[in-house]
Design an enzyme around this catalytic site. Structure first.
Site, PDB file in Angstrom:
ATOM      1  N   MET A 146       0.839  -1.202   0.000  1.00 23.33           N
ATOM      2  CA  MET A 146       0.000   0.000   0.000  1.00 23.33           C
ATOM      3  C   MET A 146       0.872   1.250   0.000  1.00 23.33           C
ATOM      4  SD  MET A 146      -3.522  -0.696   2.076  1.00 23.33           S
ATOM      5  CE  MET A 146      -2.877  -0.463   3.725  1.00 23.33           C
ATOM      6  N   HIS A 165       9.061   0.969   3.351  1.00 28.86           N
ATOM      7  CA  HIS A 165      10.125   0.980   4.348  1.00 28.86           C
ATOM      8  C   HIS A 165      11.041  -0.219   4.092  1.00 28.86           C
ATOM      9  CE1 HIS A 165       7.766  -2.173   6.238  1.00 28.86           C
ATOM     10  NE2 HIS A 165       6.751  -1.342   6.421  1.00 28.86           N
ATOM     11  N   GLY A 200      11.244  -3.062   5.358  1.00 34.23           N
ATOM     12  CA  GLY A 200      10.568  -4.346   5.263  1.00 34.23           C
ATOM     13  C   GLY A 200      10.091  -4.629   3.849  1.00 34.23           C
ATOM     14  N   HIS A 201       9.489  -3.618   3.208  1.00 37.57           N
ATOM     15  CA  HIS A 201       9.068  -3.791   1.818  1.00 37.57           C
ATOM     16  C   HIS A 201      10.273  -4.048   0.908  1.00 37.57           C
ATOM     17  CE1 HIS A 201       5.690  -1.092   3.282  1.00 37.57           C
ATOM     18  NE2 HIS A 201       5.033  -2.134   2.812  1.00 37.57           N
ATOM     19  N   ASP A 212       1.742  -9.158   9.221  1.00 36.21           N
ATOM     20  CA  ASP A 212       0.303  -9.323   9.066  1.00 36.21           C
ATOM     21  C   ASP A 212       0.010 -10.815   8.903  1.00 36.21           C
ATOM     22  OD1 ASP A 212      -0.671  -6.420   8.830  1.00 36.21           O
ATOM     23  OD2 ASP A 212       0.959  -6.502   7.381  1.00 36.21           O
ATOM     24  N   SER A 223       4.390   0.985   8.092  1.00 37.21           N
ATOM     25  CA  SER A 223       4.145   2.335   7.589  1.00 37.21           C
ATOM     26  C   SER A 223       3.460   3.201   8.630  1.00 37.21           C
ATOM     27  CB  SER A 223       3.286   2.259   6.319  1.00 37.21           C
ATOM     28  OG  SER A 223       3.940   1.502   5.316  1.00 37.21           O
TER      29      SER A 223
END
Length: 287
Positions: free
Chosen positions: A38, A42, A44-45, A158, A194
């Site tokens: 989305m 950061h 992690g992405h 998640d 985020s």
């Protein structure tokens, strides 16, 4: 697969050119990996992008703030958006393409179809965010159909979402591998998110306590201690630290997400708690 390819990022905002590109890659025998996001990217992405490059020949990242997974009083309007920075980060990370559709492209007038996964969605976050996972499952199935990847990567932060997507892909016979990656963290343990940018400096100092509590519970439960007293102590510690409300703190089976009283097979300890106005979620494996 080339080891040192530095692709030029292509941005797609409409479906036809995206499908032409991914269709050409498939026809050439190239393996496509999708990383849905989305935005507000950061580390992690970017770790997901790096792993995707190891798994495939072509990496597509989607950037879409999906309105159907936000409730009426949630943060859709203020969710952080910075597409230009996200595109730069994707290019630097080596993604081949960014799929950045508008809401009207994803949900055109008359759109009336949804994907609902029962069972897995009925506790944990599902109990506090009605309709959330229906929105998640619907948009992810659409993304998989639009990009037609061979694999799709999701972060384990998640975790319930990951299990819902795995079940939807399995039940609908989608020809794609759904893979999870361990949560990336700050040096003090806070899971990268985020939404962390919402935290005030004082809240940011408190936030790592969530990870610390989960780590202690995971360690004790893994040594055979009963869940209920561990969770009671953990909830009390979070509330004393300034979290509230603590929406849930639970030990669940790692696959079915069924409640677990004593760990005898792989499980997760999962939590969701507010710190000020910011809702933080996290989880850790047990066993």
């Amino acid at each position: 697969m080339p080891l040192h390819r530095l692709p030029t990022l292509q941005r797609f905002e409409t479906l036809a050119p995206l499908r032409r590109a991914t269709g050409a890659w498939r026809a050439a025998g190239e393996r496509i990996v999708l990383v849905p996001t989305m935005g507000a990217l950061h580390e992690g992405h970017l770790a997901l992008i790096a792993h995707a490059r190891r798994l495939g020949d072509r990496v597509v990242a989607s950037i879409f703030v999906n309105p159907t997974q936000f409730g009426p009083n949630e943060d859709f309007a203020r969710y952080p958006r910075d597409t230009e920075t996200d595109l730069r980060l994707l290019a630097e990370a080596g993604a081949d393409a960014a799929w950045t559709p508008e809401v009207a492209t994803m949900y055109p007038p008359g759109f009336s179809t949804s994907v609902r996964v029962s069972g897995l969605t009925e506790g944990l976050c599902g109990a506090f965010r009605p309709g959330h996972f229906e929105g998640v499952a619907t948009v992810v199935v659409k993304l998989l159909n639009q990009v037609r990847p061979h694999a799709a990567l999701f972060g384990e932060k998640d975790y319930q979402q990951l299990q819902v997507i795995r079940r939807a892909a399995r039940d609908l016979d989608l020809d794609v591998a759904i893979e999870g990656m361990p949560t990336r963290r700050e040096t003090d343990g806070l899971a990268l998110s985020s939404r962390n940018r919402y935290l005030s400096p004082a809240e940011r100092a408190i936030a790592p306590r969530l990870y610390a509590v989960l780590a202690r519970i995971a360690d004790a439960a893994g040594r055979g201690e009963a869940a209920a007293p561990l969770l009671d102590r953990g909830r009390a510690e979070l509330e004393a630290a300034g979290f509230g409300p603590v929406q849930y703190l639970e030990i669940r089976d790692a696959e079915s997400l069924a409640p677990v009283e004593r760990v005898e097979r792989p499980a997760r300890v999962l939590a969701a708690a507010y710190l000020g106005r910011t809702r933080l979620i996290d989880n850790l494996p047990i066993g």
